[in-house]
Design a protein around this motif. Structure first.
Motif, PDB file in Angstrom:
ATOM      1  N   ASP A 110      46.629  -4.308-104.033  1.00  0.00           N
ATOM      2  CA  ASP A 110      46.595  -2.845-103.918  1.00  0.00           C
ATOM      3  C   ASP A 110      45.763  -2.460-102.708  1.00  0.00           C
ATOM      4  O   ASP A 110      44.739  -1.767-102.814  1.00  0.00           O
ATOM      5  CB  ASP A 110      46.018  -2.226-105.200  1.00  0.00           C
ATOM      6  N   ASP A 131      50.036   1.802 -99.678  1.00  0.00           N
ATOM      7  CA  ASP A 131      48.771   1.246-100.170  1.00  0.00           C
ATOM      8  C   ASP A 131      48.942  -0.095-100.868  1.00  0.00           C
ATOM      9  O   ASP A 131      48.094  -0.497-101.656  1.00  0.00           O
ATOM     10  CB  ASP A 131      48.098   2.235-101.145  1.00  0.00           C
ATOM     11  N   GLY A 132      50.014  -0.788-100.585  1.00  0.00           N
ATOM     12  CA  GLY A 132      50.236  -2.079-101.242  1.00  0.00           C
ATOM     13  C   GLY A 132      50.819  -3.097-100.284  1.00  0.00           C
ATOM     14  O   GLY A 132      51.497  -2.740 -99.316  1.00  0.00           O
TER      15      GLY A 132
END
Length: 317
Positions: free
Chosen positions: A243, A266-267
């Motif tokens: 993450d 965001d990953g």
């Protein structure tokens, strides 16, 4: 057995620590023979370092007065930073196995302030490095030739020795040099085979320009290609989701140790290899950030076992 560069640095530190040393005393401290001490002293003199000696059974070695030092326009911390970088390059062989780095370091040490020289001497006498088995010496000149050819876009005729010590000659279009923290790799297009390859720089026997320009279109991500090559022989691979944005994920898992694919803003999906599920689980837990194992089940189970055992050890009594 310490490397020659490391031993010479130790010898300089010892000679700097007191007015005079006998050959026998130096040999004992360096854990070498008197003959090796004489050879090392001769090499220091070739590099321009003034080592004086007194003849006879009670004679010894001492550092002579240096020549007039030129001004060095660096403060103490800057001088130390440059000297430490050169020192590590000399010890590790990152820039090759010849005398260039060591010579530059010894010249710099004659110019730095006494306080900086004392800090370097302390490092030389207390730090230890282990040699890497199977490493071939890498010439600074060869490394520079590969880099210059890639920069200028010149095709190379490469003589290369593979893992089985078989030598071949091929024409390549050099693209990038990648350092993994362990070795240098040349990423180049194998002209005859029409595909991108990675070549360990320490296995390059010779590299000569052909006078022809490179013909490179749509080059690969060099660091990613090296990472895939390095991890291609692992028996187990883990695919995880961090993450974290891809830039942060690359700081956690270096591009030469795994591949990274964005999974939203965001990953990041990271694929990395290991010898077995247990060692991979240990490595993943050392990342220190949340992650989810996507595959395989064996790695997911190993992570669960280790995490459960750690949690049990920290339960209140």
């Amino acid at each position: 057995m310490i490397s020659t560069s490391a031993r010479l640095l130790r010898l300089i530190a010892l000679l700097s620590s007191r007015p005079s040393w006998t050959s026998t005393a130096l040999a004992e401290r360096l854990e070498v023979t008197d003959r090796t001490v004489r050879r090392d002293v001769a090499r220091l003199r070739e590099l321009g370092y003034g080592v004086e000696s007194d003849p006879g059974p009670w004679g010894g070695y001492r550092l002579g007065e240096g020549g007039r030092a030129l001004p060095l326009i660096l403060d103490d911390e800057e001088s130390l930073a440059v000297a430490v970088a050169l020192r590590e390059a000399a010890r590790s062989g990152i820039l090759g196995g010849d005398q260039a780095v060591l010579s530059a370091l010894l010249k710099l040490r004659r110019l730095v302030p006494a306080s900086v020289a004392a800090r370097l001497a302390a490092m030389d006498t207390t730090f230890e490095h282990t040699d890497r088995a199977g490493e071939q010496p890498l010439s600074t000149a060869l490394l520079a030739a590969l880099a210059n050819a890639a920069r200028r876009g010149e095709r190379l005729r490469l003589s290369y020795r593979d893992l089985q010590a078989r030598e071949s000659v091929r024409e390549v279009d050099p693209h990038r040099l990648v350092f993994t923290g362990h070795r240098w790799y040349l990423v180049a297009l194998d002209v005859s085979r029409g595909r991108w390859r990675t070549f360990r720089a320490d296995r390059v026997v010779d590299a000569r320009t052909t006078g022809r320009p490179t013909e490179i279109t749509d080059p690969p991500d060099a660091a990613r290609l090296v990472a895939r090559m390095i991890t291609s022989d692992y028996p187990v691979y883990a695919r995880i989701r961090l993450d974290r944005p891809v830039d942060e994920a690359r700081r956690l898992v270096h591009p030469t140790a795994g591949t990274h694919d964005e999974d939203g803003p965001d990953g990041t999906i990271v694929t990395l290899g290991g010898l077995d599920p247990e060692s991979l689980a240990e490595r993943l837990l050392r990342l220190g950030v949340p992650f989810r194992v996507l595959s395989p089940d064996s790695v997911r189970d190993a992570v669960h076992r280790r995490a459960t055992a750690l949690a049990a050890l920290n339960l209140p009594t």
